[in-house]
Write an enzyme that holds these catalytic residues in place. Structure first.
Site, PDB file in Angstrom:
ATOM      1  N   ARG A   1       4.809   7.764 -14.807  1.00  0.00           N
ATOM      2  CA  ARG A   1       3.797   6.863 -15.378  1.00  0.00           C
ATOM      3  C   ARG A   1       2.392   7.451 -15.211  1.00  0.00           C
ATOM      4  NH1 ARG A   1       5.721   1.224 -12.765  1.00  0.00           N
ATOM      5  NH2 ARG A   1       6.134   2.605 -11.007  1.00  0.00           N
TER       6      ARG A   1
ATOM      7  N   ARG B   1     -17.156  11.576   9.227  1.00  0.00           N
ATOM      8  CA  ARG B   1     -17.419  10.323   8.501  1.00  0.00           C
ATOM      9  C   ARG B   1     -16.691  10.312   7.153  1.00  0.00           C
ATOM     10  NH1 ARG B   1     -23.721  10.905   8.428  1.00  0.00           N
ATOM     11  NH2 ARG B   1     -22.954  12.952   7.820  1.00  0.00           N
TER      12      ARG B   1
ATOM     13  N   CYS C   1      -0.747   3.206 -10.877  1.00  0.00           N
ATOM     14  CA  CYS C   1      -1.703   2.219 -10.329  1.00  0.00           C
ATOM     15  C   CYS C   1      -3.177   2.593 -10.333  1.00  0.00           C
ATOM     16  CB  CYS C   1      -1.269   1.834  -8.928  1.00  0.00           C
ATOM     17  SG  CYS C   1       0.265   0.889  -8.982  1.00  0.00           S
ATOM     18  N   PHE C   2      -3.542   3.834 -10.029  1.00  0.00           N
ATOM     19  CA  PHE C   2      -4.977   4.135  -9.900  1.00  0.00           C
ATOM     20  C   PHE C   2      -5.739   3.708 -11.154  1.00  0.00           C
ATOM     21  CE2 PHE C   2      -5.117   7.707  -6.449  1.00  0.00           C
ATOM     22  CZ  PHE C   2      -4.821   6.759  -5.491  1.00  0.00           C
TER      23      PHE C   2
ATOM     24  N   PHE D   1       0.808  -1.226   0.000  1.00  0.00           N
ATOM     25  CA  PHE D   1       0.000   0.000   0.000  1.00  0.00           C
ATOM     26  C   PHE D   1       0.839   1.274   0.000  1.00  0.00           C
ATOM     27  CE2 PHE D   1      -2.683  -3.303   1.868  1.00  0.00           C
ATOM     28  CZ  PHE D   1      -3.758  -3.239   0.998  1.00  0.00           C
TER      29      PHE D   1
ATOM     30  N   ASN E   1      -7.529   1.575  -3.700  1.00  0.00           N
ATOM     31  CA  ASN E   1      -7.116   2.421  -4.824  1.00  0.00           C
ATOM     32  C   ASN E   1      -8.338   2.972  -5.546  1.00  0.00           C
ATOM     33  OD1 ASN E   1      -4.425   2.213  -4.319  1.00  0.00           O
ATOM     34  ND2 ASN E   1      -3.899   1.051  -6.155  1.00  0.00           N
TER      35      ASN E   1
END
Ligand code: NAD
Ligand code: UGA
Length: 479
Positions: free
Chosen positions: A345, A259, A275-276, A161, A223
């Protein structure tokens, strides 16, 4: 069987930092990070590491040659280790079935086949790469189908992570470590062994164990949630620009709801990074394969909104510069996908640069940590252009923000590097063509100060009003 030797296949942004921290915190374990790329391993063994990550140099300096090794001898490292991490890349497929969406598992499969071909004895194989749900099943099939006499495998899912730019802190103070494994005595024993490694520095209460498929999905899920928050606030940034609301004020108010919380509500030119997008596309593909089209469409929208935001920013630049940038000089400040990394990237800067280049703009690019060869590679890649020579002629890469901005019509700020806060904008303004424009894609600059200097300023999610006396160009709402 206490773990004495660890091998990590893949010396990238995950394998390098995560194993360096592991070696630092586990002096009783020898950690060998292997990669098929000779160049990458040579860099890990040199003074200039292949990736820029704050704090990484010191960790590597402390452990390298002691109990941390970088090597291209993959076979020996696999043979000697009791525990093997697979940390290879899992990019989006660029061809064939699932093109543009599915994760390409050829590198994971390659690593599994390599393990199967050389390993003997008991091995715990840990899937650290981000993979589709049930990928561990395929890895296990490959391992067991190619079993050498005496070889016995347990496979665990242990997703990573860390975020780039804060990787060392994320690894040292992980808010959770997930370990997924089989619900069998052997599976539970393997979980226990891996947990023991992490317990060298992570409190037991933060090590969460679960079944393998939950663990795999629990990597894609955060993600998707984080990217969804960015797309949500970015969608509202368009509403703010149209109405006169200020997205920073809205984000602050929304984030005060305990919240919801305040993190990942920073509107921007768009999210980037390796990655996302990849992981959400992967999730979309999984949902389609599971015949869940509504769920697939729901997550696809997070990507579509990001695309819209990057396009909206680029179009704002073009429209403000009197609807044409052909032959105009534009400085791009920042090329990395976020600050404190040299990684480009899926950087929004690439999207912005491509749109401006397609319109015939001449770009002057400056980033404090991205190599010029990387920028050139990104913008002349066949996926970007079929005329790389033309593109090369339209780009100049600078090692200094002042030369990059000298003589340009506009500045587009794409990465939130701290150093951009303290530039001498008075001096920059003097050197620029007039009217001089700043497009702040990260909402980090002092807009009032820039307007006072004389700049026309546009940002994300906020209309900026120039004093009437200064409004020489554009509509009253445009500055
Ligand atoms: P990367 O491209 O930086 O590194 C992967 C490395 O694996 C490359 O150096 C490549 O040469 C090597 N490799 C591939 N196949 C190999 C093989 N068969 N044998 C030896 N070496 C091999 O990738 P990364 O950014 O480190 O990401 C790795 C995985 O971790 C991905 O699945 C990614 O989604 C996930 N992840 C990345 C991050 C991040 O911040 N970059 C964070 C969390 C998770
Ligand atoms: C992200 C996750 O944060 C990590 O937990 C995960 O391990 C990693 O992906 C991964 O799986 O690779 P990373 O992509 O390195 O980490 O960086 P982030 O800090 O998440 O930023 C991603 C993008 O979102 C950047 O372009 C950043 O500028 C942008 N962003 C972030 C915003 O536009 N607004 C925000 O409020 C936060």
């Amino acid at each position: 069987m206490p773990i004495k030797k660890i091998c990590c296949i893949g010396a990238g942004y995950v394998g390098g930092p995560s194993c360096s921290v592991m070696a630092m915190k586990c002096p009783d374990i020898t950690v060998t990070v292997v990669d098929k790329s000779r160049e990458r391993i040579a860099q890990w063994n040199s003074e200039k590491l292949p990736i820029y990550e704050p704090g990484l140099d010191a960790v590597v300096r402390e452990c390298r040659g002691r109990n941390l090794f970088f090597s291209t001898d993959i076979e020996t490292a696999i043979r000697e280790a009791e525990l093997i991490f697979i940390s290879v890349n899992t990019p989006t497929k660029t061809f064939g079935m699932g093109k543009g969406r599915a994760a390409d598992l050829k590198y994971v499969e390659g690593a599994a086949r390599m393990i199967a071909s050389v390993a003997a004895g008991d091995k715990i194989v840990v899937e650290k790469s981000t993979v589709p749900v049930r990928a561990a099943e395929s890895v296990l099939k490959i391992l067991r189908a190619n079993n050498k006499p005496g070889a016995c495998y347990q496979i665990l899912s242990n997703p990573e992570f860390l975020a780039e730019g804060t990787a060392i802190d994320d690894l040292l103070n992980a808010d959770r470590v997930l370990i997924g494994g089989e619900d069998t005595p052997e599976g539970q024993a393997a979980i226990h062994e891996l947990s023991w490694v992490y317990e060298h520095w992570i409190p037991r209460s933060r090590i969460v164990t679960m079944n393998t498929w939950s663990s795999e999905l629990s990597k894609l899920a955060p993600n998707a949630f984080l990217a969804q928050r960015i797309s949500s606030i970015n969608s509202l940034s368009a509403v703010c620009e149209a109405t006169g609301a200020d997205v920073s004020e809205v984000a602050k108010a929304v984030g005060l709801d305990s919240r919801i919380g305040s993190k990942f509500l920073q509107a921007s030119v768009g999210f980037g990074g390796s990655c996302f997008q990849k992981d959400i596309l992967n999730l979309v593909y999984i949902c389609e394969c599971l015949n869940l089209p509504e769920v697939a469409a729901y997550w696809q929208q997070v990507i579509d909104m990001n695309e819209y935001q990057m396009t909206r920013f680029s179009e704002k630049v073009i429209q403000s510069l009197f609807n044409t940038v052909t032959g105009k000089q534009i400085a791009l400040l920042g090329f990395a996908f976020k600050k404190n990394t040299g990684d480009t990237r899926e950087s929004p800067a690439i999207h912005v640069a491509k749109t401006l280049l397609d319109e015939g703009a001449r770009l002057h690019i400056y980033d404090p940590k991205v190599d010029s060869s990387q920028i050139m590679h990104d913008l002349t890649h066949p996926m970007m252009t079929d005329q790389p020579e033309n593109v090369k002629n339209l780009i100049e890469i600078h090692s200094d923000p002042y030369t990059a901005t000298n003589g340009v019509h506009a500045i587009a700020l794409c990465t939130e590097w701290d150093e951009f806060l303290n530039l001498d904008y008075g001096k920059i303004y003097e050197g620029m063509m007039k009217p001089a424009y700043v497009f702040d894609g990260r909402k980090i600059l002092d807009h009032k100060k820039l307007i006072k200097i004389g700049f026309h300023v546009q940002t994300i999610g906020k209309r900026l009003q120039r004093p009437l006396v200064n409004r020489l160009w554009g509509s009253p709402n445009q500055v």
